[in-house]
Structures are given as C-alpha cells and as structure tokens.
Design a protein around this motif. Structure first.
Motif, PDB file in Angstrom:
ATOM      1  N   GLY A  11      15.137 -13.857 -20.870  1.00  0.00           N
ATOM      2  CA  GLY A  11      16.681 -13.957 -20.743  1.00  0.00           C
ATOM      3  C   GLY A  11      17.298 -12.525 -20.823  1.00  0.00           C
ATOM      4  N   ASN A  12      18.434 -12.714 -21.256  1.00  0.00           N
ATOM      5  CA  ASN A  12      19.372 -11.517 -21.224  1.00  0.00           C
ATOM      6  C   ASN A  12      18.617 -10.382 -21.933  1.00  0.00           C
ATOM      7  N   MET A  13      18.209 -10.643 -23.225  1.00  0.00           N
ATOM      8  CA  MET A  13      17.581  -9.809 -23.969  1.00  0.00           C
ATOM      9  C   MET A  13      15.918  -9.417 -23.629  1.00  0.00           C
ATOM     10  N   VAL A  30       3.627 -13.163 -17.983  1.00  0.00           N
ATOM     11  CA  VAL A  30       4.910 -13.626 -18.596  1.00  0.00           C
ATOM     12  C   VAL A  30       5.168 -15.267 -18.081  1.00  0.00           C
ATOM     13  N   PHE A  31       5.936 -15.799 -19.045  1.00  0.00           N
ATOM     14  CA  PHE A  31       6.450 -17.114 -18.895  1.00  0.00           C
ATOM     15  C   PHE A  31       7.745 -17.279 -19.227  1.00  0.00           C
ATOM     16  N   ASP A  32       8.524 -18.201 -18.359  1.00  0.00           N
ATOM     17  CA  ASP A  32       9.854 -18.550 -18.838  1.00  0.00           C
ATOM     18  C   ASP A  32      10.173 -20.045 -18.150  1.00  0.00           C
ATOM     19  N   VAL A  33      10.965 -20.803 -18.588  1.00  0.00           N
ATOM     20  CA  VAL A  33      11.174 -21.974 -18.048  1.00  0.00           C
ATOM     21  C   VAL A  33      12.123 -21.757 -16.702  1.00  0.00           C
ATOM     22  N   SER A  34      12.885 -20.734 -16.916  1.00  0.00           N
ATOM     23  CA  SER A  34      13.678 -20.295 -15.729  1.00  0.00           C
ATOM     24  C   SER A  34      12.904 -19.425 -14.792  1.00  0.00           C
ATOM     25  N   LYS A  35      12.897 -20.051 -13.532  1.00  0.00           N
ATOM     26  CA  LYS A  35      11.954 -19.473 -12.240  1.00  0.00           C
ATOM     27  C   LYS A  35      12.694 -18.110 -11.871  1.00  0.00           C
ATOM     28  N   LEU A  66      13.258 -15.997 -27.644  1.00  0.00           N
ATOM     29  CA  LEU A  66      13.782 -17.200 -27.399  1.00  0.00           C
ATOM     30  C   LEU A  66      14.982 -17.509 -28.055  1.00  0.00           C
ATOM     31  N   PRO A  67      15.783 -18.607 -27.742  1.00  0.00           N
ATOM     32  CA  PRO A  67      17.172 -18.690 -28.248  1.00  0.00           C
ATOM     33  C   PRO A  67      17.276 -19.288 -29.417  1.00  0.00           C
ATOM     34  N   ALA A  68      16.350 -20.102 -30.083  1.00  0.00           N
ATOM     35  CA  ALA A  68      16.912 -20.618 -31.271  1.00  0.00           C
ATOM     36  C   ALA A  68      15.479 -21.043 -31.946  1.00  0.00           C
ATOM     37  N   LYS A  73       9.568 -23.245 -32.384  1.00  0.00           N
ATOM     38  CA  LYS A  73       8.598 -24.191 -32.619  1.00  0.00           C
ATOM     39  C   LYS A  73       7.960 -24.618 -31.668  1.00  0.00           C
ATOM     40  N   SER A  74       8.651 -24.995 -30.551  1.00  0.00           N
ATOM     41  CA  SER A  74       7.852 -25.726 -29.322  1.00  0.00           C
ATOM     42  C   SER A  74       7.007 -24.750 -28.531  1.00  0.00           C
ATOM     43  N   VAL A  75       7.459 -23.476 -28.413  1.00  0.00           N
ATOM     44  CA  VAL A  75       6.716 -22.509 -27.649  1.00  0.00           C
ATOM     45  C   VAL A  75       5.587 -22.266 -28.383  1.00  0.00           C
ATOM     46  N   GLY A 125      22.173  -5.662 -29.007  1.00  0.00           N
ATOM     47  CA  GLY A 125      22.847  -6.276 -28.120  1.00  0.00           C
ATOM     48  C   GLY A 125      22.015  -6.091 -26.563  1.00  0.00           C
ATOM     49  N   VAL A 126      22.503  -6.481 -25.535  1.00  0.00           N
ATOM     50  CA  VAL A 126      21.937  -6.538 -24.178  1.00  0.00           C
ATOM     51  C   VAL A 126      21.901  -5.012 -23.862  1.00  0.00           C
ATOM     52  N   GLY A 127      22.885  -4.498 -24.035  1.00  0.00           N
ATOM     53  CA  GLY A 127      22.992  -2.756 -23.836  1.00  0.00           C
ATOM     54  C   GLY A 127      21.657  -2.003 -24.242  1.00  0.00           C
ATOM     55  N   LYS A 247      25.595 -19.959 -34.147  1.00  0.00           N
ATOM     56  CA  LYS A 247      23.932 -20.321 -34.589  1.00  0.00           C
ATOM     57  C   LYS A 247      23.725 -19.336 -35.680  1.00  0.00           C
ATOM     58  N   ASP A 248      23.980 -17.918 -35.590  1.00  0.00           N
ATOM     59  CA  ASP A 248      23.663 -17.176 -36.570  1.00  0.00           C
ATOM     60  C   ASP A 248      24.287 -17.478 -38.033  1.00  0.00           C
ATOM     61  N   LEU A 249      25.409 -17.821 -37.992  1.00  0.00           N
ATOM     62  CA  LEU A 249      26.303 -17.906 -39.086  1.00  0.00           C
ATOM     63  C   LEU A 249      25.780 -19.310 -39.659  1.00  0.00           C
TER      64      LEU A 249
HETATM   65  P1  NAD Z   1      19.037 -16.134 -23.354  1.00  0.00           P
HETATM   66  O1  NAD Z   1      19.330 -17.567 -23.334  1.00  0.00           O
HETATM   67  O2  NAD Z   1      19.705 -15.043 -22.334  1.00  0.00           O
HETATM   68  O3  NAD Z   1      17.224 -16.011 -23.300  1.00  0.00           O
HETATM   69  C1  NAD Z   1      16.538 -17.020 -23.590  1.00  0.00           C
HETATM   70  C2  NAD Z   1      15.586 -17.134 -22.596  1.00  0.00           C
HETATM   71  O4  NAD Z   1      14.435 -18.196 -23.157  1.00  0.00           O
HETATM   72  C3  NAD Z   1      16.022 -17.931 -21.242  1.00  0.00           C
HETATM   73  O5  NAD Z   1      15.446 -16.978 -20.174  1.00  0.00           O
HETATM   74  C4  NAD Z   1      15.414 -19.020 -21.360  1.00  0.00           C
HETATM   75  O6  NAD Z   1      15.074 -19.740 -20.235  1.00  0.00           O
HETATM   76  C5  NAD Z   1      14.219 -18.974 -22.112  1.00  0.00           C
HETATM   77  N1  NAD Z   1      13.593 -20.130 -22.852  1.00  0.00           N
HETATM   78  C6  NAD Z   1      14.215 -21.239 -23.316  1.00  0.00           C
HETATM   79  N2  NAD Z   1      13.225 -22.139 -23.768  1.00  0.00           N
HETATM   80  C7  NAD Z   1      12.200 -21.838 -23.510  1.00  0.00           C
HETATM   81  C8  NAD Z   1      10.960 -22.450 -23.501  1.00  0.00           C
HETATM   82  N3  NAD Z   1      10.515 -23.663 -24.081  1.00  0.00           N
HETATM   83  N4  NAD Z   1       9.829 -21.576 -22.692  1.00  0.00           N
HETATM   84  C9  NAD Z   1       9.900 -20.255 -22.129  1.00  0.00           C
HETATM   85  N5  NAD Z   1      11.180 -20.249 -22.164  1.00  0.00           N
HETATM   86  C10 NAD Z   1      12.204 -20.612 -22.742  1.00  0.00           C
HETATM   87  O7  NAD Z   1      19.203 -15.402 -24.744  1.00  0.00           O
HETATM   88  P2  NAD Z   1      19.232 -14.040 -25.295  1.00  0.00           P
HETATM   89  O8  NAD Z   1      20.489 -13.366 -25.363  1.00  0.00           O
HETATM   90  O9  NAD Z   1      18.193 -13.192 -24.341  1.00  0.00           O
HETATM   91  O10 NAD Z   1      18.961 -13.948 -26.815  1.00  0.00           O
HETATM   92  C11 NAD Z   1      17.594 -14.532 -27.028  1.00  0.00           C
HETATM   93  C12 NAD Z   1      17.391 -13.983 -28.864  1.00  0.00           C
HETATM   94  O11 NAD Z   1      17.789 -13.220 -29.004  1.00  0.00           O
HETATM   95  C13 NAD Z   1      18.434 -15.259 -29.582  1.00  0.00           C
HETATM   96  O12 NAD Z   1      17.744 -15.999 -30.698  1.00  0.00           O
HETATM   97  C14 NAD Z   1      19.541 -14.558 -29.972  1.00  0.00           C
HETATM   98  O13 NAD Z   1      20.098 -14.726 -31.158  1.00  0.00           O
HETATM   99  C15 NAD Z   1      18.983 -12.949 -30.137  1.00  0.00           C
HETATM  100  N6  NAD Z   1      19.804 -11.878 -29.924  1.00  0.00           N
HETATM  101  C16 NAD Z   1      20.687 -11.790 -29.016  1.00  0.00           C
HETATM  102  C17 NAD Z   1      21.396 -10.660 -28.669  1.00  0.00           C
HETATM  103  C18 NAD Z   1      22.543 -10.751 -27.464  1.00  0.00           C
HETATM  104  O14 NAD Z   1      23.291  -9.737 -27.460  1.00  0.00           O
HETATM  105  N7  NAD Z   1      22.345 -11.499 -26.578  1.00  0.00           N
HETATM  106  C19 NAD Z   1      21.455  -9.729 -29.673  1.00  0.00           C
HETATM  107  C20 NAD Z   1      20.322  -9.721 -30.704  1.00  0.00           C
HETATM  108  C21 NAD Z   1      19.872 -10.708 -31.042  1.00  0.00           C
END
Ligand code: NAD
Length: 299
Positions: A11-13, A30-35, A66-68, A73-75, A125-127, A247-249
């Motif tokens: 994802g973003n990070m 690599v693997f992600d659910v998003s093509k 991953l997001p949370a 757990k599932s991955v 962050g993303v930067g 989520k973090d709080l």
């Molecule tokens: P995001 O939602 O952009 O990326 C998550 C990626 O995981 C997505 O590409 C999604 O398709 C993929 N995904 C979800 N479920 C999946 C599964 N079952 N199998 C495979 N892929 C799956 O989120 P992000 O901004 O990249 O953040 C990821 C983590 O980093 C979070 O826990 C967030 O709290 C933490 N984080 C984010 C930032 C930020 O600035 N964005 C900074 C520090 C920490």
C-alpha cells in the motif's frame, strides 16, 4: 545464493518499502489483494505470488506491511497464510502497526514453525517510506535484531532495538499516543487563538520559539496556510489518515485497559478521532481535527 525476499502489503507505505529493497539489489516475490498495487511492483521486476502461502514457500525473508491486527492474523495464520508453507529458519519482519499482544501471539506461532518473527513498526510517514528514511522500532532478541538489521536498513535510516518481541509495537503505540494528543492540543489552541483574533502564522511562530513547540506545531501545523507543504495546506490530503490515528489510539486504549492503567487524555483523544471518523473524515489527514473544531463551533 542471494536470499529471496517476500513482501506482502504493497500500500501507501509497503509499496515504497518494497521498491527500496529492489533498488538495493534484492530479488522480491510479492503479494497483495490489490492487483494495481501488485502490478506497480511487477513492473519493477518483482515476482508475483497468488497468496501469502505461495510467497512463504519460496522466500527466505518476508516483510509484511498490512493495515491492522486482523489482517496480520489472517495473512500469517489463516488459510493459505504464511505459516501454512513456511520454510524453517525464515525471518519474518512485520512492519504493520498492530497491538503488542497480537505481535507476541503471532511470533509464538511462527516459532512453532521454527521461524523467527520480529515486530518492526515504523514512523516517518509515506514520505519517509519513499525516501528510505523510516525509523524502525524493533522487538525481538538481540541476535535476531542483528539478522534483521541489514534488510531494515534498505528501507530506513534509524533502526532501533526496543527489547523483546512486542516492544517495537509498544514504542510505536506510545509514540502515536503522544502524537494524537499533541495534534489535538495544537489544533485546539490554534483554533482558539485565531478565533480570538490572532494571525495564525504569528501564533504558530510564537509556539515554535516558545514552550508550546512540538512536532505537531512546528513540522505538521494543522492550520491551513501556516506551513507551505503541510497536509493542512493541501486540504488535508496525502498524509496519515484520521482512521489510522483512530486505530492507533484504540491500540493505546486497549493496551492500557489490559493492565488497568488509566489513560485520561488518550481516551479523550480516541473519542474525538472516533467522532471525526464518524463524520466521514477518516480518509483525510489526522490534522483535519483543526478543521473539525473550527467548523463545528462557528456561529
Ligand atoms: P494501506 O492501506 O495503504 O496499505 C495496506 C495494504 O495491505 C494495501 O495495499 C492492501 O491491499 C493490503 N492488504 C490488506 N489486506 C491484505 C491481505 N489480506 N493480504 C494481502 N494484502 C492485504 O496502509 P499504509 O498506509 O501502507 O499503512 C500500513 C500500516 O503502516 C498500518 O498499520 C499503518 O498504521 C502503518 N503506518 C502508516 C503510516 C502512514 O503514514 N501511512 C505511517 C506509519 C505506520
């Protein structure tokens, strides 16, 4: 030969982190659910897998972003998860922000498969992910930390060993507890000052040379126009989403509850972000709390 690195969660990070591993000369699967997210990495030469299990069958090291907690757990533990096919000796680096208890639980399960898992959440962050300057907060044994370090150094600048498994998440959750509270504090004070007739840039300038100085004021000021390159000035786009801060709080609140520790401001901050998200602002940068306070008290 050279280790093959698996990367799940682009994802973003994670997308940028995976890209930086490739730039440092590593081979990735690599693997992600998003093509779309997978295709961006495939274009740069990464091998594509169809499931976490298919990644784990081949990889020597696996990074997840991953997001949370539920996704982690599932991955790892789900059907077609990493642990269903993992090779003994695999190094698992989870850089998602999740609760410390889940981090320990999944690391225990990995150990049953003779694999080593470290929690490696990040700030920056993303930067920071794009520039390869992330800070990694790492939980695991000292020896495992040394094994992980060369890989983390491809994605970050400060690699900090926090202690045993789970303590990386503890450090991250506590950092974001301060961040959420300080962002609300700066937003509340900026909003009050502006409504009492103070120029926002002047007020921020006073803060930043006085005792109100903090990251949320100086580098991420939530009032639009105060900083040229802030999320606030871009209409609260492209930063760290309010939903992620919420989520973090929530992780801080849950962790505190689990040991019976009070969290006065943390609970209030969590409530305010829950409200901001309920108002449809979850996808906007977490500094949007300034706009929320400003608009909801207008006459
Ligand atoms: P995001 O939602 O952009 O990326 C998550 C990626 O995981 C997505 O590409 C999604 O398709 C993929 N995904 C979800 N479920 C999946 C599964 N079952 N199998 C495979 N892929 C799956 O989120 P992000 O901004 O990249 O953040 C990821 C983590 O980093 C979070 O826990 C967030 O709290 C933490 N984080 C984010 C930032 C930020 O600035 N964005 C900074 C520090 C920490």
């Amino acid at each position: 030969g050279k280790p093959l690195i698996g990367f799940i969660g682009l994802g973003n990070m994670g997308g940028h982190q995976a890209m930086n591993l490739i730039k440092k000369g590593h081979n990735l699967v690599v693997f992600d659910v998003s093509k779309d997210n997978v295709n961006r990495l495939a274009d740069k030469g990464a091998k594509v897998a169809q499931s976490p299990a298919e990644v784990a069958k081949q990889a020597d090291v696996i990074v997840t972003m991953l997001p949370a907690s539920a996704h982690v757990k599932s991955v790892y533990c789900g059907e077609n998860g990493i642990l269903s096919t993992i090779k003994p000796g695999t190094l698992l680096l989870d850089s998602s922000t999740i609760d410390p208890a889940t981090a320990r639980e999944v690391a225990d399960k990995a150990a049953q498969h003779k694999a080593t898992m470290l929690d490696c959440p990040v700030s920056g962050g993303v930067g920071g992910a794009e520039a390869g300057t992330l800070t990694f907060m790492v939980g695991g044994s000292a020896g495992d930390f040394e094994k992980a370090k060369p890989y983390l150094e491809c994605m970050g600048k400060n690699i900090v060993h926090c202690g045993d498994v789970g303590t990386g998440q503890v450090a991250k959750v506590c950092n974001n507890l301060v961040l959420g509270i300080s962002m609300i504090g700066v937003s509340e004070a900026m909003n009050l000052g502006v409504k009492l007739g103070m120029d926002p840039k002047k007020l921020a300038g006073i803060f930043n040379t006085s005792s109100a100085r903090c990251w949320s004021s100086e580098l991420y000021n939530p009032c639009p126009g105060v900083l040229e390159n802030s999320a606030a000035t871009r209409g609260y786009t492209g930063g760290f989403g309010s939903a992620l801060m919420n989520k973090d709080l929530g992780l801080a609140v849950d962790s505190a509850k689990s040991i019976g520790e009070p969290l006065f401001l943390g609970n209030s901050a969590h409530q305010l972000y829950t409200l901001v998200c309920a108002k449809g602002e979850g996808h906007r940068d977490f500094s949007v709390v300034y706009e929320y306070l400003q608009k909801n008290n207008q006459d």
